[in-house]
Design an enzyme around this catalytic site. Sequence first.
Site, PDB file in Angstrom:
ATOM      1  N   PRO A  80      -9.443  37.299 -27.018  1.00 20.52           N
ATOM      2  CA  PRO A  80      -8.482  37.211 -28.114  1.00 20.52           C
ATOM      3  C   PRO A  80      -7.744  35.873 -28.073  1.00 20.52           C
ATOM      4  O   PRO A  80      -7.483  35.325 -27.007  1.00 20.52           O
ATOM      5  CB  PRO A  80      -7.528  38.382 -27.869  1.00 20.52           C
ATOM      6  CG  PRO A  80      -7.735  38.792 -26.454  1.00 20.52           C
ATOM      7  CD  PRO A  80      -9.136  38.409 -26.101  1.00 20.52           C
TER       8      PRO A  80
ATOM      9  N   GLY B 180      -5.009  32.958 -28.389  1.00 21.66           N
ATOM     10  CA  GLY B 180      -3.578  32.712 -28.181  1.00 21.66           C
ATOM     11  C   GLY B 180      -2.872  33.841 -27.473  1.00 21.66           C
ATOM     12  O   GLY B 180      -1.669  34.021 -27.618  1.00 21.66           O
TER      13      GLY B 180
ATOM     14  N   GLY C 120      -3.054  34.546 -24.054  1.00 26.32           N
ATOM     15  CA  GLY C 120      -2.836  34.376 -22.619  1.00 26.32           C
ATOM     16  C   GLY C 120      -4.074  34.556 -21.775  1.00 26.32           C
ATOM     17  O   GLY C 120      -4.022  34.488 -20.554  1.00 26.32           O
TER      18      GLY C 120
ATOM     19  N   SER D 182      -8.685  29.075 -25.422  1.00 28.43           N
ATOM     20  CA  SER D 182      -8.878  27.654 -25.737  1.00 28.43           C
ATOM     21  C   SER D 182      -9.704  26.979 -24.647  1.00 28.43           C
ATOM     22  O   SER D 182     -10.660  26.255 -24.933  1.00 28.43           O
ATOM     23  CB  SER D 182      -7.532  26.940 -25.908  1.00 28.43           C
ATOM     24  OG  SER D 182      -6.761  26.990 -24.731  1.00 28.43           O
TER      25      SER D 182
ATOM     26  N   ASP E  98      -6.248  26.444 -16.456  1.00 30.29           N
ATOM     27  CA  ASP E  98      -7.141  27.251 -17.306  1.00 30.29           C
ATOM     28  C   ASP E  98      -8.547  26.664 -17.344  1.00 30.29           C
ATOM     29  O   ASP E  98      -9.545  27.394 -17.268  1.00 30.29           O
ATOM     30  CB  ASP E  98      -6.604  27.301 -18.748  1.00 30.29           C
ATOM     31  CG  ASP E  98      -5.313  28.092 -18.862  1.00 30.29           C
ATOM     32  OD1 ASP E  98      -4.635  28.282 -17.840  1.00 30.29           O
ATOM     33  OD2 ASP E  98      -4.979  28.516 -19.981  1.00 30.29           O
TER      34      ASP E  98
HETATM   35  N1  LIG Z   1     -13.246  31.800 -31.110  1.00 32.15           N
HETATM   36  C1  LIG Z   1     -12.612  30.648 -31.363  1.00 32.15           C
HETATM   37  N2  LIG Z   1     -13.034  29.813 -32.323  1.00 32.15           N
HETATM   38  C2  LIG Z   1     -12.393  28.661 -32.579  1.00 32.15           C
HETATM   39  N3  LIG Z   1     -11.297  28.255 -31.938  1.00 32.15           N
HETATM   40  C3  LIG Z   1     -10.829  29.043 -30.978  1.00 32.15           C
HETATM   41  C4  LIG Z   1     -11.451  30.274 -30.631  1.00 32.15           C
HETATM   42  N4  LIG Z   1     -10.750  30.840 -29.629  1.00 32.15           N
HETATM   43  C5  LIG Z   1      -9.724  29.993 -29.373  1.00 32.15           C
HETATM   44  N5  LIG Z   1      -9.761  28.919 -30.169  1.00 32.15           N
HETATM   45  C6  LIG Z   1      -8.793  27.820 -30.213  1.00 32.15           C
HETATM   46  O1  LIG Z   1      -7.832  28.021 -29.184  1.00 32.15           O
HETATM   47  C7  LIG Z   1      -6.511  28.206 -29.731  1.00 32.15           C
HETATM   48  C8  LIG Z   1      -5.717  29.180 -28.906  1.00 32.15           C
HETATM   49  O2  LIG Z   1      -5.350  28.513 -27.723  1.00 32.15           O
HETATM   50  P1  LIG Z   1      -4.000  28.767 -26.959  1.00 32.15           P
HETATM   51  O3  LIG Z   1      -3.987  27.866 -25.785  1.00 32.15           O
HETATM   52  O4  LIG Z   1      -2.850  28.747 -27.899  1.00 32.15           O
HETATM   53  O5  LIG Z   1      -4.160  30.285 -26.495  1.00 32.15           O
HETATM   54  P2  LIG Z   1      -5.082  30.885 -25.359  1.00 32.15           P
HETATM   55  O6  LIG Z   1      -5.862  29.795 -24.722  1.00 32.15           O
HETATM   56  O7  LIG Z   1      -5.842  32.021 -25.910  1.00 32.15           O
HETATM   57  O8  LIG Z   1      -3.989  31.474 -24.378  1.00 32.15           O
HETATM   58  P3  LIG Z   1      -3.341  30.785 -23.058  1.00 32.15           P
HETATM   59  O9  LIG Z   1      -3.476  29.322 -23.186  1.00 32.15           O
HETATM   60  O10 LIG Z   1      -1.925  31.270 -23.070  1.00 32.15           O
HETATM   61  O11 LIG Z   1      -4.133  31.385 -21.958  1.00 32.15           O
HETATM   62  C9  LIG Z   1      -6.780  28.689 -31.156  1.00 32.15           C
HETATM   63  O12 LIG Z   1      -5.682  28.375 -31.998  1.00 32.15           O
HETATM   64  C10 LIG Z   1      -8.016  27.911 -31.514  1.00 32.15           C
HETATM   65  O13 LIG Z   1      -7.688  26.601 -31.885  1.00 32.15           O
HETATM   66  C1  LIG Z   2       1.533  28.039 -19.842  1.00 36.97           C
HETATM   67  C2  LIG Z   2       0.360  27.422 -19.104  1.00 36.97           C
HETATM   68  O1  LIG Z   2       0.745  27.253 -17.730  1.00 36.97           O
HETATM   69  C3  LIG Z   2      -0.859  28.355 -19.077  1.00 36.97           C
HETATM   70  C4  LIG Z   2      -1.425  28.757 -20.402  1.00 36.97           C
HETATM   71  O2  LIG Z   2      -2.545  29.616 -20.197  1.00 36.97           O
HETATM   72  C5  LIG Z   2       0.031  26.088 -19.717  1.00 36.97           C
HETATM   73  C6  LIG Z   2      -0.891  25.216 -18.887  1.00 36.97           C
HETATM   74  O3  LIG Z   2      -1.053  25.459 -17.674  1.00 36.97           O
HETATM   75  O4  LIG Z   2      -1.432  24.252 -19.457  1.00 36.97           O
HETATM   76 MG   LIG Z   3      -4.923  28.017 -23.955  1.00 37.15          MG
END
Ligand SMILES: Nc1ncnc2c1ncn2[C@@H]1O[C@H](COP(=O)(O)OP(=O)(O)OP(=O)(O)O)[C@@H](O)[C@H]1O
Ligand SMILES: C[C@@](O)(CCO)CC(=O)[O-]
Ligand SMILES: [Mg+2]
Length: 330
Positions: free
Chosen positions: A112, A114, A116, A120, A164
Site C-alpha cells: 500500500p 504511503g 509506512g 517508494s 528503506d
Molecule cells: N505502485 C506504485 N506505482 C507508482 N508509484 C508508486 C507505487 N507505489 C508507490 N509509489 C510512489 O511512492 C510514493 C509513496 O512513497 P512514500 O515514501 O510517501 O510512502 P511509502 O514509501 O509507502 O511509506 P514510507 O516511506 O513511510 O515507508 C507514491 O506517492 C508514489 O509516488
Molecule cells: C521517516 C523515515 O525515517 C522512514 C520512512 O519509511 C524517512 C527516511 O528514513 O528516509
Molecule cells: Mg517511502
Amino acid sequence: MVVSSAPGKVYLFGEHAVVYGEPAVPCAIERRARVTVEERDDGALRVHSTDLTLDGFTVEYDGAADASADVDVPEALVEAAVGYVDAAAEQARDAAGRPDAGFDITIESEIPLGAGLGSSAAVVVAGIDAATRELGVELSSREIAERAYEVEYEVQDGQASRADTFCSAVGGAVRIEGEDCQPIQDVPTLPFVIGYDGGAGDTGELVAGVRRLKEEYPFAADTVETIGDLVRQGERALEAGDLEELGRLMDFNHGLLEALGVSSRSLDEMVWAARESDALGAKLTGAGGGGCIVVLDETEEARTALSYTPGCAETFRAELDTDGVRVDQR
Ligand SMILES: Nc1ncnc2c1ncn2[C@@H]1O[C@H](COP(=O)(O)OP(=O)(O)OP(=O)(O)O)[C@@H](O)[C@H]1O
Ligand SMILES: C[C@@](O)(CCO)CC(=O)[O-]
Ligand SMILES: [Mg+2]
C-alpha cells in the site's frame, strides 16, 4: 524485457531518528513491488501503474512534462509517482551510459502506498534493477541501494536515510547508521502482524515536521537521540532472541514517535487495540501520519482485536523476506 521485484519493509525500530544519523533496524517483508521494463526506440518514458490505490486503477503518462492519468487520480499522486519513476529511469540511464534511453515501465505492487511499508523504495529499487538489466548492465544490490537512495533523497527534498532503500535491495533485517548499512545475521523468527488504517502520510512533510520540532525544542532533539539509545538496546534484544524485550522496546519507540508528532488517532487506536490484546509490542512503522502499525504477536489475538477496531481497515501477517531485489523474468 526484464521483470524485477523488491520487497517492502517494516521498522522494528528507529524511523525518523535514522534521518539524523541514529541507527535503525528495518526488516523486509514478503510484499513486493514488481516492475517490468522494456526499452523503447523513441527515447520516451511511459509508465503504466496498477494499484496506485487499494482499489487498483491505472495511470499512464509520457514523461514528467505532460503527466496525466487516464482516470481521475489526484494530480499530486501522479506527480509524485512521476518523480520517483522518472528519477529511477535517470539512474539507470546514467549507470548504463545511455542518456537517451527510453522505457516502457509497468508497476504492479502489493505494497500500500504511503502507508509506512516502503512502497517508494521498493518501486525505485526494482525499477533501477530492471531498467539497468534491460540496458545490459548488472549492478550489485549495494549499488542499486545507493542509486535508489539518491532518488529518495531527491524526491523527499534532501531529507532521506538509506534505510528503506538498502533494506529493500538486500532483504532480511538490516542495520543502518548514516552511511553504514549492514545486513543482520541470525535473526529470530519475528511474528509480525500489520494493522492498516487505509490511509497514508506524506513522508517528505512528516520528516520536515520532525526537523522543525527538533530545531525549535532541545528536548525534541533529545527525543531523537533517545530513539538511537533505544535502537542500540533493541539490537541486543534481537541478538539474544528476546521477543518480550523487543516488544517492550517497540511500545517505547511508539511513545517517542508519538511525542515527535508523527502518529495519528487511527494509528494510536490500532496500537492500543494490539497492546490490550496482550501482543508483545506495537508501534507505527515508517513515516507515520496514517498507514500501518507493526505488532509483534505469536497468537491470533492481535489480529482479532484489530479486526474489531474501527480505525483498522485491514490486518495481515507479514513474514520476513530474506530476498532483496531479484529478477523474476527476462
Ligand atoms: N505502485 C506504485 N506505482 C507508482 N508509484 C508508486 C507505487 N507505489 C508507490 N509509489 C510512489 O511512492 C510514493 C509513496 O512513497 P512514500 O515514501 O510517501 O510512502 P511509502 O514509501 O509507502 O511509506 P514510507 O516511506 O513511510 O515507508 C507514491 O506517492 C508514489 O509516488
Ligand atoms: C521517516 C523515515 O525515517 C522512514 C520512512 O519509511 C524517512 C527516511 O528514513 O528516509
Ligand atoms: Mg517511502
